[in-house]
Design a protein around this motif. Structure first.
Motif, PDB file in Angstrom:
ATOM      1  N   LEU A 340       4.854  -3.850 -12.756  1.00  0.00           N
ATOM      2  CA  LEU A 340       4.156  -4.227 -11.009  1.00  0.00           C
ATOM      3  C   LEU A 340       3.415  -3.507 -10.273  1.00  0.00           C
ATOM      4  O   LEU A 340       2.439  -4.525  -9.594  1.00  0.00           O
ATOM      5  CB  LEU A 340       5.193  -4.519 -10.164  1.00  0.00           C
ATOM      6  N   GLU A 343       0.032  -5.095 -11.504  1.00  0.00           N
ATOM      7  CA  GLU A 343      -0.464  -6.436 -10.918  1.00  0.00           C
ATOM      8  C   GLU A 343      -0.794  -6.513  -9.642  1.00  0.00           C
ATOM      9  O   GLU A 343      -1.764  -6.618  -9.464  1.00  0.00           O
ATOM     10  CB  GLU A 343       0.872  -7.156 -11.431  1.00  0.00           C
ATOM     11  N   LEU A 344      -0.025  -5.609  -8.797  1.00  0.00           N
ATOM     12  CA  LEU A 344       0.009  -5.289  -7.680  1.00  0.00           C
ATOM     13  C   LEU A 344      -1.608  -4.789  -7.121  1.00  0.00           C
ATOM     14  O   LEU A 344      -2.481  -4.818  -5.995  1.00  0.00           O
ATOM     15  CB  LEU A 344       0.689  -4.607  -6.130  1.00  0.00           C
ATOM     16  N   VAL A 347      -4.567  -7.092  -8.159  1.00  0.00           N
ATOM     17  CA  VAL A 347      -4.620  -8.349  -7.233  1.00  0.00           C
ATOM     18  C   VAL A 347      -5.214  -8.614  -5.520  1.00  0.00           C
ATOM     19  O   VAL A 347      -5.914  -8.390  -5.477  1.00  0.00           O
ATOM     20  CB  VAL A 347      -2.823  -8.661  -6.194  1.00  0.00           C
ATOM     21  N   ARG A 367      -1.840 -12.552 -10.786  1.00  0.00           N
ATOM     22  CA  ARG A 367      -0.846 -12.850 -10.764  1.00  0.00           C
ATOM     23  C   ARG A 367       0.003 -11.824 -10.625  1.00  0.00           C
ATOM     24  O   ARG A 367       0.431 -10.482 -11.094  1.00  0.00           O
ATOM     25  CB  ARG A 367       0.397 -13.451 -11.794  1.00  0.00           C
ATOM     26  N   TYR A 368       1.225 -11.533  -9.020  1.00  0.00           N
ATOM     27  CA  TYR A 368       1.975 -10.451  -9.267  1.00  0.00           C
ATOM     28  C   TYR A 368       3.304 -11.311  -9.034  1.00  0.00           C
ATOM     29  O   TYR A 368       3.623 -11.152  -8.249  1.00  0.00           O
ATOM     30  CB  TYR A 368       1.651 -10.148  -7.481  1.00  0.00           C
ATOM     31  N   THR A 404       2.658  -7.869  -0.806  1.00  0.00           N
ATOM     32  CA  THR A 404       3.677  -7.454  -1.150  1.00  0.00           C
ATOM     33  C   THR A 404       4.865  -8.694  -0.486  1.00  0.00           C
ATOM     34  O   THR A 404       5.820  -8.887  -1.114  1.00  0.00           O
ATOM     35  CB  THR A 404       4.017  -6.594  -1.206  1.00  0.00           C
ATOM     36  N   ARG A 456       2.301 -15.684  -7.016  1.00  0.00           N
ATOM     37  CA  ARG A 456       3.441 -15.271  -8.166  1.00  0.00           C
ATOM     38  C   ARG A 456       3.044 -15.001 -10.186  1.00  0.00           C
ATOM     39  O   ARG A 456       3.535 -14.392 -10.792  1.00  0.00           O
ATOM     40  CB  ARG A 456       5.012 -15.745  -7.955  1.00  0.00           C
TER      41      ARG A 456
END
Length: 512
Positions: A340, A343-344, A347, A367-368, A404, A456
């Motif tokens: 995660l 991914e964040l 992004v 994607r996140y 987020t 997502r």
């Protein structure tokens, strides 16, 4: 009275032989004739000198000392020097080579010179005598043999001490015992001394290996390579299992170190190594004991430093290698958390540097997985980029201030002059240069290309042209003109309001 003349002799004069013609050969008064007698020698002839005898045992015993004593008894100084020089040379060769044939050569020289002394004594020599020297020769030889015997006994005792220390794996005791070997012990039992030297040399190499392994605990894999190569070499020499094993155990006993990532590097190296000797195979048990905790702790530390790629790699190593370990569940959670975070970070990187236009995300979405899911019929907060002329008029409640908190990413293109929306209404306007003085103007909705991504999943969920409605056919029409113009343009956009903009974009946000 007999008038026959007689020869007289005086002291110091030679005897005169009798007249054979005048005397009868059988005369009682004439001395017997000895044809072999020397007329110049005294009469009667002297007895021959006494021939001296020799004691072969004394000479042999003297030579048995290898000090040339027997030859000195015979007065053969050169032979004595040769015996001593030969013995010294053979001992030097023995010390240099330490092979069985060298010992046999020394023994052969001893037997040869001893037998040669016996042989010379049996022949006899008029120049000297060895009689009466048995005790001297025996004492010297006995002293030499006793010295050699005691030195060999001492060398054997030292070798026993070295052997016992080696079997205990105590290299310090090996070196201490071997240091007691002096020149005398080496001469008396050179092979025992050489065996001790070999053991001491192995211990010195193990000390070097221990230093390299200690340096390897810092993550220096070259030092680990060198240390284990030395251990393997020593173990290939018979009898060093205990000493090499003790060196290895001292290294393994220092795991784990305070730095979990260093520990993980060492256990990785140990796991990939294929040991050739059974002693080195005990590393596998240490790796199974130490590695799981080291991998998890290292991954946690890396995550704390935001090095999520490396952290996830460490978590996955534990999951793949030790799936049944008690820490595998913690590792799975850590790997998910690291994924995660990665991914964040991706992004955020692609959403950055938009500078009022569209960011890289709009052409290369990502994607996140922890982003809120886009819900049908609900207002989904979004990250909106591009065409600020219209998007700045959207409600703030639709916007998210961070990835987020966003469910959508909305990418709005700029409005092009040639892009026209649906026609709304056509109205006549006066135009001086137009035919009949009237110009028909058709009003169109504002057309804006828009792409919407679900954060997502990173998937494109909408790719359409949004049409913004508004007021048309105003009483007064403002437009730019030139002297050559024939009135207002034939097509013009409607006059939108904030409500019109909101109404156009709301279906994208609410996902109804």
């Amino acid at each position: 009275m007999d008038d026959t003349p007689h020869a007289t002799s005086e002291p110091g004069s030679r005897p005169v032989p009798p007249d054979v013609g005048e005397h009868d050969a059988t005369s009682d008064d004439a001395a017997p004739y000895d044809a072999t007698s020397d007329w110049g020698a005294p009469w009667p002839p002297p007895k021959p000198p006494h021939r001296r005898t020799y004691d072969p045992l004394a000479v042999a015993l003297g030579n048995a000392s290898l000090l040339g004593v027997g030859y000195l008894f015979l007065g053969r100084r050169l032979l004595a020097l040769v015996q001593v020089a030969g013995a010294v040379a053979l001992v030097a060769v023995l010390l240099g080579r330490a092979e069985p044939w060298c010992e046999f050569a020394v023994l052969g020289w001893w037997l040869l010179t001893t037998a040669h002394g016996w042989y010379l004594a049996r022949r006899g020599d008029p120049r000297t005598t060895a009689r009466g020297y048995r005790l001297v020769a025996a004492a010297l030889t006995l002293a030499v043999l006793l010295t050699v015997g005691l030195l060999r006994l001492d060398a054997a005792g030292i070798e026993d001490d070295v052997t016992r220390a080696r079997e205990r794996g105590d290299c310090a005791a090996v070196l201490a015992a071997q240091d007691q070997v002096g020149f005398g012990q080496r001469v008396a039992d050179v092979r025992a001394a050489e065996r001790g030297d070999a053991t001491a040399d192995a211990c010195r190499r193990l000390d070097t290996a221990r230093e390299n392994l200690t340096r390897g605990l810092t993550g220096d894999t070259d030092a680990l390579d060198s240390g284990f190569a030395t251990l393997t070499e020593v173990l290939e020499e018979s009898g060093h299992d205990a000493t090499a094993g003790r060196t290895l155990d001292a290294f393994l006993g220092r795991l784990p170190v305070s730095d979990a990532c260093r520990t993980a590097e060492v256990t990785d190296w140990l796991r990939e190594r294929k040991p050739r000797h059974h002693v080195l195979r005990r590393t596998a048990a240490t790796v199974r004991r130490v590695a799981p905790q080291a991998l998890v702790s290292c991954a946690d530390d890396l995550g704390g430093d935001s090095e999520w790629e490396h952290a996830r790699e460490r978590y996955r190593q534990l999951i793949d290698r030790y799936p049944d370990n008690a820490l595998s569940g913690q590792a799975r959670k850590g790997a998910h958390r690291a994924t995660l975070a990665i991914e964040l970070a991706t992004v955020r990187e692609r959403l950055g540097d938009a500078y009022g236009g569209q960011p890289a995300y709009c052409s290369k979405p990502a994607r996140y997985s922890a982003a809120p899911a886009a819900r049908e019929g609900a207002t989904n907060r979004a990250l909106i980029y591009g065409n600020d002329e219209y998007t700045d008029r959207l409600p703030k409640s639709w916007r998210a201030d961070d990835a987020t908190k966003a469910a959508l990413v909305v990418c709005v293109d700029e409005t092009e002059a040639d892009d026209k929306g649906s026609a709304v209404r056509t109205c006549p306007y006066e135009a001086k240069n137009a035919v009949g003085g009237v110009k028909q103007v058709t009003f169109h909705k504002i057309a804006i290309p828009v792409k919407v991504y679900a954060l997502r999943t990173g998937r494109l969920v909408a790719d359409r042209t949004v049409e913004i409605g508004g007021a048309s056919c105003p009483r007064w029409l403002r437009y730019e003109y030139y002297l050559t113009d024939f009135g207002p343009p034939s097509d013009m956009p409607v006059k939108e309001t904030a409500a019109d903009v909101r109404a156009a974009f709301e279906p994208l946000i609410r996902r109804g």
